[in-house]
Design a protein around this motif. Structure first.
Motif, short mmCIF file in Angstrom:
data_model
loop_
_atom_site.label_atom_id
_atom_site.label_comp_id
_atom_site.label_asym_id
_atom_site.label_seq_id
_atom_site.Cartn_x
_atom_site.Cartn_y
_atom_site.Cartn_z
N ARG A 19 39.35 33.12 49.11
CA ARG A 19 39.31 32.95 47.54
C ARG A 19 39.52 34.54 46.78
O ARG A 19 38.76 35.32 47.47
CB ARG A 19 38.11 32.36 47.03
CG ARG A 19 38.17 30.85 47.48
CD ARG A 19 36.74 29.98 47.10
NE ARG A 19 36.90 28.72 47.39
CZ ARG A 19 37.55 27.69 46.57
NH1 ARG A 19 37.83 28.11 45.23
NH2 ARG A 19 37.66 26.64 46.78
N CYS A 20 39.91 34.42 45.70
CA CYS A 20 40.03 35.83 45.17
C CYS A 20 38.43 36.20 44.72
O CYS A 20 37.61 35.19 44.02
CB CYS A 20 40.72 35.49 43.60
SG CYS A 20 40.49 37.03 42.50
N PRO A 21 38.10 37.54 44.99
CA PRO A 21 36.67 37.80 44.95
C PRO A 21 36.43 37.96 43.43
O PRO A 21 35.15 37.92 43.03
CB PRO A 21 36.62 39.09 45.60
CG PRO A 21 38.03 39.63 45.90
CD PRO A 21 38.81 38.25 45.86
N LEU A 22 37.13 38.28 42.45
CA LEU A 22 37.04 38.08 41.02
C LEU A 22 36.86 36.72 40.41
O LEU A 22 35.91 36.58 39.67
CB LEU A 22 38.07 39.27 40.39
CG LEU A 22 37.79 40.74 40.73
CD1 LEU A 22 38.80 41.60 40.17
CD2 LEU A 22 36.49 41.19 40.41
N CYS A 23 37.83 35.87 40.78
CA CYS A 23 37.71 34.71 39.93
C CYS A 23 37.59 33.32 40.76
O CYS A 23 37.49 32.12 40.13
CB CYS A 23 38.97 34.47 38.94
SG CYS A 23 40.49 34.18 40.14
N ASP A 24 37.58 33.46 41.89
CA ASP A 24 37.27 32.55 42.87
C ASP A 24 38.31 31.56 43.09
O ASP A 24 38.34 30.44 43.78
CB ASP A 24 35.85 31.63 42.42
CG ASP A 24 35.24 31.09 43.70
OD1 ASP A 24 35.27 31.90 44.88
OD2 ASP A 24 34.30 30.28 43.49
N LEU A 32 43.04 39.85 46.00
CA LEU A 32 43.16 39.30 44.62
C LEU A 32 44.12 38.39 44.32
O LEU A 32 45.25 38.18 44.93
CB LEU A 32 43.30 40.61 43.72
CG LEU A 32 42.28 41.66 43.78
CD1 LEU A 32 42.37 42.46 42.44
CD2 LEU A 32 40.61 40.95 43.18
N CYS A 33 43.68 37.66 43.22
CA CYS A 33 45.00 36.38 42.89
C CYS A 33 45.89 37.01 42.26
O CYS A 33 45.79 38.22 41.62
CB CYS A 33 44.37 35.39 42.32
SG CYS A 33 43.66 35.69 40.58
N VAL A 34 47.10 36.63 41.93
CA VAL A 34 48.07 37.24 41.01
C VAL A 34 47.75 37.52 39.61
O VAL A 34 47.92 38.61 39.27
CB VAL A 34 49.28 36.05 40.92
CG1 VAL A 34 50.43 36.71 40.14
CG2 VAL A 34 49.63 35.91 42.23
N ARG A 35 46.92 36.72 39.06
CA ARG A 35 46.22 36.90 37.79
C ARG A 35 45.49 38.06 37.70
O ARG A 35 45.76 39.01 36.71
CB ARG A 35 45.63 35.76 37.20
CG ARG A 35 45.36 35.63 35.84
CD ARG A 35 44.60 34.48 35.21
NE ARG A 35 43.22 34.35 35.93
CZ ARG A 35 42.02 34.76 35.35
NH1 ARG A 35 42.13 35.25 34.03
NH2 ARG A 35 40.89 34.49 35.84
N CYS A 36 44.51 38.28 38.52
CA CYS A 36 43.82 39.44 38.70
C CYS A 36 44.36 40.68 39.02
O CYS A 36 43.82 41.86 38.63
CB CYS A 36 42.30 39.39 39.36
SG CYS A 36 41.08 37.99 38.84
N GLU A 37 45.19 40.64 39.87
CA GLU A 37 46.04 41.60 40.13
C GLU A 37 46.89 42.21 39.10
O GLU A 37 46.99 43.52 38.78
CB GLU A 37 46.87 41.20 41.17
CG GLU A 37 47.80 42.20 42.20
CD GLU A 37 47.00 43.01 43.25
OE1 GLU A 37 46.30 43.89 42.80
OE2 GLU A 37 46.62 42.35 44.15
ZN LIG Z 1 41.45 36.34 40.53
#
Ligand SMILES: [Zn+2]
Length: 224
Positions: A19-24, A32-37
């Motif tokens: 899971r993305c460590p920022l938004c799960d 990171l997920c695409v959005r957080c990247e």
């Molecule tokens: Zn994310």
């Protein structure tokens, strides 16, 4: 890789996806997920700590939004795997300071470590030390139980950490210490750790925290 091992890994990825460590959000392949990247959280900065004779604290992030929620999961919901992501962010900020230095985590009390299962600052310091190729030394301990800093008002925080940290006997290394914590707010916890290290004759280079709360904690003047 054997077929059985490959099958087990596929099953583990299905049951426990990364899971993305920022938004799960679930992320295939980790990171990171695409959005957080595409939309990284606001950067932190460098500031002087109170009562440390110009010791600075560097922080890659501000303590707000996704970072705040992520650190909450890291600290209180057992998500210890976030240490590698945040440790990497710390290492990037600390690179200019890392020459002839070693990392020292802010300790937690034995009771809290038992309850939580880990000291989050030690996990962060270990992860950053691996990236920077410098030692991580768990040098400090708490001399007594005290109140949790974030539950206290700003004025009481300084008193709450006074003389609460000490250097464990017997361990010494040449070089300068970098004190590592998860969140910096008033800075009194880090300042108390700097003071304990210096009292024991250990030179301190700087401090670091994943997220700085002072930037989101400014008391704004009342609206007219
Ligand atoms: Zn994310």
């Amino acid at each position: 890789m054997s077929a059985a091992r490959e099958w087990m890994q596929a099953l583990a990825a299905l049951l426990f996806p990364e899971r993305c460590p920022l938004c799960d959000e679930i992320v295939v392949g980790g990171g990171l997920c695409v959005r957080c990247e595409a939309d990284p959280p606001p950067a932190g900065g460098v500031r002087f700590l109170p009562e440390t004779e110009c010791c600075v604290c560097v922080a890659p992030y501000r303590y707000e939004g996704r970072v705040r929620e992520s650190l909450h999961r890291f600290k209180f919901r057992g998500r210890r795997e976030y240490a590698s992501f945040f440790g990497h962010a710390l290492a990037e900020e600390l690179r200019p300071y890392a020459g002839n230095a070693f990392l020292v985590p802010v300790p937690v009390s034995r009771r809290r470590e038992r309850e939580r299962g880990y000291n989050q600052s030690l996990l962060l310091a270990r992860a950053a030390s691996r990236e920077l190729h410098i030692p991580c030394l768990d040098l400090l301990c708490k001399t007594r139980e005290n109140e949790t800093q974030h539950e206290l008002g700003r004025a009481a925080r300084e008193q709450n950490v006074r003389n609460v940290y000490a250097v464990k006997p017997g361990k010494r290394l040449p070089g300068r210490a970098i004190v590592v914590d998860d969140i910096v707010s008033t800075g009194h916890t880090l300042a108390a750790c700097v003071s304990a290290l210096r009292k024991a004759g250990i030179e301190v280079c700087c401090c670091a925290a994943v997220a700085d709360n002072s930037l989101s904690n400014v008391e704004l003047p009342a609206k007219p």
